[in-house]
Write a protein that holds these residues in place. Structure first.
Motif, PDB file in Angstrom:
ATOM      1  N   VAL A  95      27.863  17.351 -19.427  1.00 10.03           N
ATOM      2  CA  VAL A  95      27.557  18.786 -19.506  1.00 10.03           C
ATOM      3  C   VAL A  95      27.557  19.228 -20.969  1.00 10.03           C
ATOM      4  N   LEU A  96      26.610  20.104 -21.302  1.00  9.48           N
ATOM      5  CA  LEU A  96      26.597  20.807 -22.578  1.00  9.48           C
ATOM      6  C   LEU A  96      26.689  22.300 -22.293  1.00  9.48           C
ATOM      7  N   VAL A  97      27.548  23.000 -23.034  1.00 13.12           N
ATOM      8  CA  VAL A  97      27.721  24.447 -22.857  1.00 13.12           C
ATOM      9  C   VAL A  97      27.678  25.118 -24.221  1.00 13.12           C
ATOM     10  N   GLU A  98      26.924  26.209 -24.314  1.00 12.29           N
ATOM     11  CA  GLU A  98      26.957  27.034 -25.519  1.00 12.29           C
ATOM     12  C   GLU A  98      27.812  28.266 -25.225  1.00 12.29           C
ATOM     13  N   LEU A  99      28.901  28.413 -25.987  1.00 10.92           N
ATOM     14  CA  LEU A  99      29.810  29.548 -25.832  1.00 10.92           C
ATOM     15  C   LEU A  99      29.781  30.359 -27.120  1.00 10.92           C
ATOM     16  N   ASN A 100      29.483  31.647 -27.005  1.00  9.40           N
ATOM     17  CA  ASN A 100      29.329  32.499 -28.184  1.00  9.40           C
ATOM     18  C   ASN A 100      30.493  33.468 -28.353  1.00  9.40           C
ATOM     19  N   CYS A 101      30.787  33.777 -29.613  1.00 10.33           N
ATOM     20  CA  CYS A 101      31.757  34.812 -29.970  1.00 10.33           C
ATOM     21  C   CYS A 101      31.178  35.574 -31.156  1.00 10.33           C
ATOM     22  N   GLU A 102      31.975  36.469 -31.743  1.00 11.48           N
ATOM     23  CA  GLU A 102      31.443  37.328 -32.799  1.00 11.48           C
ATOM     24  C   GLU A 102      31.604  36.758 -34.202  1.00 11.48           C
ATOM     25  N   THR A 103      32.661  35.989 -34.427  1.00 14.05           N
ATOM     26  CA  THR A 103      32.944  35.505 -35.781  1.00 14.05           C
ATOM     27  C   THR A 103      33.264  34.019 -35.784  1.00 14.05           C
ATOM     28  N   ASP A 104      33.043  33.419 -36.950  1.00 14.36           N
ATOM     29  CA  ASP A 104      33.365  32.014 -37.127  1.00 14.36           C
ATOM     30  C   ASP A 104      34.864  31.782 -37.047  1.00 14.36           C
ATOM     31  N   PHE A 105      35.644  32.805 -37.422  1.00 14.76           N
ATOM     32  CA  PHE A 105      37.103  32.684 -37.357  1.00 14.76           C
ATOM     33  C   PHE A 105      37.556  32.405 -35.928  1.00 14.76           C
ATOM     34  N   VAL A 106      37.073  33.188 -34.971  1.00 18.64           N
ATOM     35  CA  VAL A 106      37.439  32.978 -33.570  1.00 18.64           C
ATOM     36  C   VAL A 106      36.861  31.662 -33.059  1.00 18.64           C
ATOM     37  N   ALA A 107      35.678  31.317 -33.519  1.00 19.91           N
ATOM     38  CA  ALA A 107      35.043  30.069 -33.078  1.00 19.91           C
ATOM     39  C   ALA A 107      35.875  28.851 -33.432  1.00 19.91           C
ATOM     40  N   ARG A 108      36.727  28.976 -34.450  1.00 19.12           N
ATOM     41  CA  ARG A 108      37.563  27.850 -34.874  1.00 19.12           C
ATOM     42  C   ARG A 108      38.910  27.822 -34.158  1.00 19.12           C
ATOM     43  N   GLN A 109      39.228  28.856 -33.393  1.00 18.04           N
ATOM     44  CA  GLN A 109      40.534  28.937 -32.750  1.00 18.04           C
ATOM     45  C   GLN A 109      40.669  27.925 -31.603  1.00 18.04           C
ATOM     46  N   GLU A 110      41.873  27.384 -31.467  1.00 17.87           N
ATOM     47  CA  GLU A 110      42.137  26.393 -30.418  1.00 17.87           C
ATOM     48  C   GLU A 110      41.879  26.969 -29.028  1.00 17.87           C
ATOM     49  N   GLN A 111      42.247  28.233 -28.819  1.00 17.30           N
ATOM     50  CA  GLN A 111      42.047  28.853 -27.505  1.00 17.30           C
ATOM     51  C   GLN A 111      40.561  28.937 -27.148  1.00 17.30           C
ATOM     52  N   PHE A 112      39.730  29.194 -28.146  1.00 22.58           N
ATOM     53  CA  PHE A 112      38.290  29.277 -27.917  1.00 22.58           C
ATOM     54  C   PHE A 112      37.731  27.906 -27.554  1.00 22.58           C
ATOM     55  N   HIS A 113      38.186  26.879 -28.257  1.00 22.89           N
ATOM     56  CA  HIS A 113      37.755  25.504 -27.957  1.00 22.89           C
ATOM     57  C   HIS A 113      38.202  25.090 -26.554  1.00 22.89           C
ATOM     58  N   ASN A 114      39.418  25.445 -26.194  1.00 22.26           N
ATOM     59  CA  ASN A 114      39.911  25.104 -24.857  1.00 22.26           C
ATOM     60  C   ASN A 114      39.100  25.809 -23.773  1.00 22.26           C
ATOM     61  N   LEU A 115      38.738  27.059 -24.032  1.00 19.74           N
ATOM     62  CA  LEU A 115      37.905  27.797 -23.070  1.00 19.74           C
ATOM     63  C   LEU A 115      36.560  27.105 -22.891  1.00 19.74           C
ATOM     64  N   ALA A 116      35.945  26.707 -23.996  1.00 21.32           N
ATOM     65  CA  ALA A 116      34.651  26.021 -23.924  1.00 21.32           C
ATOM     66  C   ALA A 116      34.757  24.717 -23.134  1.00 21.32           C
ATOM     67  N   LYS A 117      35.827  23.983 -23.370  1.00 24.39           N
ATOM     68  CA  LYS A 117      36.041  22.713 -22.656  1.00 24.39           C
ATOM     69  C   LYS A 117      36.240  22.962 -21.159  1.00 24.39           C
ATOM     70  N   ASN A 118      37.026  23.978 -20.826  1.00 25.00           N
ATOM     71  CA  ASN A 118      37.265  24.295 -19.415  1.00 25.00           C
ATOM     72  C   ASN A 118      35.983  24.728 -18.709  1.00 25.00           C
ATOM     73  N   ILE A 119      35.150  25.481 -19.404  1.00 27.12           N
ATOM     74  CA  ILE A 119      33.890  25.914 -18.799  1.00 27.12           C
ATOM     75  C   ILE A 119      32.960  24.724 -18.597  1.00 27.12           C
ATOM     76  N   ALA A 120      32.937  23.806 -19.551  1.00 26.50           N
ATOM     77  CA  ALA A 120      32.113  22.603 -19.403  1.00 26.50           C
ATOM     78  C   ALA A 120      32.582  21.771 -18.209  1.00 26.50           C
ATOM     79  N   MET A 121      33.890  21.645 -18.041  1.00 27.87           N
ATOM     80  CA  MET A 121      34.442  20.931 -16.888  1.00 27.87           C
ATOM     81  C   MET A 121      34.087  21.649 -15.585  1.00 27.87           C
ATOM     82  N   GLN A 122      34.111  22.986 -15.631  1.00 31.51           N
ATOM     83  CA  GLN A 122      33.757  23.775 -14.449  1.00 31.51           C
ATOM     84  C   GLN A 122      32.314  23.500 -14.022  1.00 31.51           C
ATOM     85  N   VAL A 123      31.418  23.464 -14.983  1.00 32.03           N
ATOM     86  CA  VAL A 123      30.006  23.193 -14.689  1.00 32.03           C
ATOM     87  C   VAL A 123      29.848  21.809 -14.071  1.00 32.03           C
TER      88      VAL A 123
END
Length: 220
Positions: A75-103
């Motif tokens: 699975v490939l998932v594109e997850l968007n946020c507003e800033t690069d700062f949030v994009a680097r956060q561990e919680q954001f990465h975990n969310l993206a991984k969980n959504i990819a697993m969900q798909v």
């Protein structure tokens, strides 16, 4: 008397939540420096305004991948946020991984949300339901109500955001995303995804492909 909060504590809370410096400072002061309580307070505060953030532009983020055990589903998932700062956060990465697993786990999901489902698909599903034997002889108004309920259920099956989160079925994927909007303080959107099934579209000589896919994902 308000407990003096160190810059290190503020930085730690900011790194864990992505919230603004002043918000972190106020949250720590309100909880007498307790990080866990401050995170919870920031989450509750953010949930109240999560819907307000939904119209804000989100063009940063990441593309996450997930390969299921056995390398037969990817699975490939594109997850968007507003800033690069949030994009680097561990919680954001975990969310993206969980959504990819969900798909990967939801073989019938084809769209991010119900709003993305083309009207042609909705009409097709309605026509199929209207002609089913179990309601064909029912009064027209009753038939419409039954079809309406079935269509709602069918569209939810096709929508990623309406799926129960595989790690906590008490919340939907949409609620999971909103929790992270609250936690990280920015709009977050699942823009698109693509699922890859090994052998999909190829002629199968022996194996039933649908059953094979079900067997692959049965580990969830």
């Amino acid at each position: 008397m308000i407990k003096k909060i160190s810059a290190e504590n503020i930085k730690e809370l900011r790194n864990k939540t992505g919230a603004g410096m002043m918000d972190c400072k106020k949250a720590l002061e309100a909880t007498e420096g307790k990080i866990d309580l401050a995170i919870e307070n920031l989450r509750k505060k953010g949930l109240a305004s999560a819907n307000k953030k939904s119209t804000r532009v989100a063009t940063e983020g990441l593309i996450e991948s997930y390969i299921h055990a056995g390398s037969r589903i990817g699975v490939l998932v594109e997850l968007n946020c507003e800033t690069d700062f949030v994009a680097r956060q561990e919680q954001f990465h975990n969310l993206a991984k969980n959504i990819a697993m969900q798909v990967a786990a939801c073989q019938f999901v084809e769209y991010v949300s119900i709003h993305d489902i083309p009207e042609t698909i909705v009409i097709k599903e309605k026509n199929l339901e209207m002609d089913k034997d179990d309601i064909i002889n029912k009064p027209e108004e009753i038939k419409k109500q039954i079809v309406k309920g079935r269509i709602r259920k069918r569209l939810q099956e096709l929508s990623l955001m309406d799926q129960p989160f595989i790690k906590n079925p008490e919340i939907s994927v949409e609620e999971l995303v909103k929790q992270h909007i609250a936690l990280l303080g920015e709009n977050i959107k699942v823009r698109r995804f693509q699922r890859f099934l090994l052998g999909e579209g190829l002629e199968k000589k022996v194996d039933d492909f649908t059953q094979e896919v079900s067997n692959i994902i049965s580990g969830y």
